[in-house]
Design a protein around this motif. Structure first.
Motif, PDB file in Angstrom:
ATOM      1  N   UNK A 275       1.191   2.756  -5.122  1.00 61.37           N
ATOM      2  CA  UNK A 275      -0.068   3.417  -5.490  1.00 61.37           C
ATOM      3  C   UNK A 275      -0.918   3.697  -4.245  1.00 61.37           C
ATOM      4  N   UNK A 276      -0.974   2.739  -3.343  1.00 62.69           N
ATOM      5  CA  UNK A 276      -1.729   2.940  -2.099  1.00 62.69           C
ATOM      6  C   UNK A 276      -1.173   4.132  -1.326  1.00 62.69           C
ATOM      7  N   UNK A 277       0.138   4.195  -1.190  1.00 61.01           N
ATOM      8  CA  UNK A 277       0.753   5.266  -0.402  1.00 61.01           C
ATOM      9  C   UNK A 277       0.545   6.640  -1.053  1.00 61.01           C
ATOM     10  N   UNK A 278       0.648   6.708  -2.379  1.00 61.24           N
ATOM     11  CA  UNK A 278       0.433   7.981  -3.065  1.00 61.24           C
ATOM     12  C   UNK A 278      -1.020   8.433  -2.922  1.00 61.24           C
ATOM     13  N   UNK A 279      -1.954   7.509  -3.025  1.00 60.82           N
ATOM     14  CA  UNK A 279      -3.367   7.855  -2.885  1.00 60.82           C
ATOM     15  C   UNK A 279      -3.716   8.307  -1.474  1.00 60.82           C
ATOM     16  N   UNK A 280      -2.914   7.868  -0.502  1.00 57.43           N
ATOM     17  CA  UNK A 280      -3.169   8.243   0.884  1.00 57.43           C
ATOM     18  C   UNK A 280      -2.198   9.312   1.385  1.00 57.43           C
ATOM     19  N   UNK A 281      -1.582  10.018   0.428  1.00 61.74           N
ATOM     20  CA  UNK A 281      -0.793  11.229   0.701  1.00 61.74           C
ATOM     21  C   UNK A 281       0.421  10.999   1.590  1.00 61.74           C
ATOM     22  N   UNK A 282       1.041   9.839   1.475  1.00 61.46           N
ATOM     23  CA  UNK A 282       2.318   9.643   2.157  1.00 61.46           C
ATOM     24  C   UNK A 282       3.404  10.414   1.410  1.00 61.46           C
ATOM     25  N   UNK A 283       4.317  10.998   2.163  1.00 61.60           N
ATOM     26  CA  UNK A 283       5.463  11.679   1.573  1.00 61.60           C
ATOM     27  C   UNK A 283       6.500  10.614   1.215  1.00 61.60           C
ATOM     28  N   UNK A 284       6.625  10.353  -0.092  1.00 59.11           N
ATOM     29  CA  UNK A 284       7.545   9.339  -0.596  1.00 59.11           C
ATOM     30  C   UNK A 284       8.709  10.037  -1.297  1.00 59.11           C
ATOM     31  N   UNK A 285       9.957   9.856  -0.913  1.00 57.74           N
ATOM     32  CA  UNK A 285      10.490   8.884   0.042  1.00 57.74           C
ATOM     33  C   UNK A 285      10.834   9.480   1.411  1.00 57.74           C
ATOM     34  N   UNK A 286      10.367  10.705   1.694  1.00 59.18           N
ATOM     35  CA  UNK A 286      10.742  11.343   2.955  1.00 59.18           C
ATOM     36  C   UNK A 286      10.148  10.657   4.169  1.00 59.18           C
ATOM     37  N   UNK A 287       8.814  10.618   4.216  1.00 65.08           N
ATOM     38  CA  UNK A 287       8.136   9.975   5.343  1.00 65.08           C
ATOM     39  C   UNK A 287       8.239   8.458   5.273  1.00 65.08           C
ATOM     40  N   UNK A 288       8.143   7.928   4.060  1.00 56.34           N
ATOM     41  CA  UNK A 288       8.107   6.479   3.872  1.00 56.34           C
ATOM     42  C   UNK A 288       8.829   6.105   2.587  1.00 56.34           C
ATOM     43  N   UNK A 289       9.821   5.247   2.697  1.00 60.44           N
ATOM     44  CA  UNK A 289      10.523   4.733   1.528  1.00 60.44           C
ATOM     45  C   UNK A 289      10.006   3.359   1.142  1.00 60.44           C
ATOM     46  N   UNK A 290      10.155   3.020  -0.141  1.00 60.44           N
ATOM     47  CA  UNK A 290       9.667   1.739  -0.664  1.00 60.44           C
ATOM     48  C   UNK A 290      10.683   1.161  -1.639  1.00 60.44           C
TER      49      UNK A 290
END
Length: 354
Positions: A275-290
């Protein structure tokens, strides 16, 4: 005490060899005082010297002796209860384990009764002592790591014992679970195969969370073999939750902004991180995977499906209950059954495909 009695009391029991519950006589012979004195000490009654009391208590603890609170009340000295001992009620893993146990025992005369240890060895000893004193027909207990006093009580209870959740260790009797080291290795290999290289681990401080520790060991082992290593870690104490996951994810990304993957020790903190990453516009899973662990149903409504691994919770409960139900009343033996379940990795929407 005879050689055979001494061997049983000390827990040196081979596969298939008979066991028997310890008696006041065993404690009497081990402490060098009369059975009547032992009874007074263990019931905390009568005038007994401090030195004698301590000698009796030390002998009882060393042997793993638990007094029988229903002796004389039931001819069988057994009740149709199965002691189920788990570390937490707030951890969402264990309700599904309990459902598997309860469902499997529904068609038997056995009833599960629950004890909670809060991940504390001293609390486990106390819960185990109290529950065994009612002479249940079997014990299902989470984990493999425990104190020598707890192991002695389990070895000498004279009933089927099933340790659950984890197979990476030496069980007292039977065991049903997954290899958490293998689970960590499986997840690490999937992350490496997907091309991620700057990888962080976020999870609990692990002296008492042995299963999380084993996943971490397997995970870091694969990364080291790939020549990558772990770029950063963030550890916490206390309960898991979305807020904790948000907080930890923000901290690690501020400290190490070039991370391209975060592996969480459980799904709840992983969901908070997502949720934090989506709210801060991270490209998931391209830029950042979890990725997390446990595959809990609570996360089915998330905007993205978190990569995770099923820990076979219900199957573990069902397997443990089947062992207890099939062996209850067969006498004191080491049955030594081992059920090794294989978890499934779900890449969800947060782990790109290799």
């Amino acid at each position: 005490m005879s050689k055979d009695d001494t061997s049983a009391a000390q827990g040196h029991v081979a596969h298939g060899e008979s066991r028997r519950p310890l008696t006041l006589r065993d404690v009497s012979e081990a402490s060098g005082v009369s059975e009547m004195t032992v009874s007074r000490v263990l019931r905390n009654r009568g005038d007994v010297s401090v030195a004698t009391r301590e000698r009796v208590q030390e002998a009882a603890k060393r042997l793993g002796y638990v007094p029988n609170k229903i002796a004389g009340a039931l001819a069988s000295s057994r009740v149709n209860l199965v002691a189920v001992i788990i570390p937490s009620l707030s951890n969402m893993v264990f309700p599904e384990v309990m459902n598997g146990i309860s469902k499997t025992l529904e068609d038997t005369e056995l009833q599960p009764v629950l004890g909670v240890t809060h991940y504390l060895p001293e609390r486990e000893e106390k819960v185990l002592y109290e529950m065994l004193s009612w002479r249940p027909s079997g014990v299902i207990i989470a984990g493999l790591e425990r104190s020598e006093a707890a192991r002695a009580m389990l070895r000498n209870a004279g009933i089927p014992v099933v340790e659950i959740m984890d197979i990476d260790g030496e069980p007292v009797d039977s065991v049903v679970g997954i290899s958490h080291r293998r689970a960590g290795r499986m997840m690490a290999q999937a992350i490496v195969d997907a091309g991620y290289r700057r990888i962080a681990f976020l999870g609990t401080k692990m002296p008492l969370d042995h299963r999380a520790r084993k996943r971490w060991e397997g995970f870091s082992e694969v990364l080291e073999q790939a020549g990558i290593g772990v770029a950063d870690t963030e550890l916490y104490e206390g309960g898991s939750g979305f807020a904790k996951g948000r907080e930890m994810t923000a901290a690690v990304l501020e400290r190490t902004p070039d991370l391209d993957f975060i592996y969480y020790s459980n799904d709840l903190i992983g969901a908070g991180g997502l949720l934090y990453c989506l709210e801060n516009d991270y490209d998931i899973p391209g830029q950042l995977g979890l990725a997390g662990f446990n595959n809990i149903e609570l996360l089915d409504g998330m905007p993205r499906r978190l990569a995770t691994m099923d820990s076979c919770r219900r199957e573990i409960g069902e397997g443990a209950a089947r062992i207890i139900a099939s062996h209850a009343g067969e006498g004191a033996q080491i049955f030594g059954e081992q059920v090794d379940l294989i978890p499934t990795l779900d890449p969800g929407d947060t782990l790109r495909q290799a």
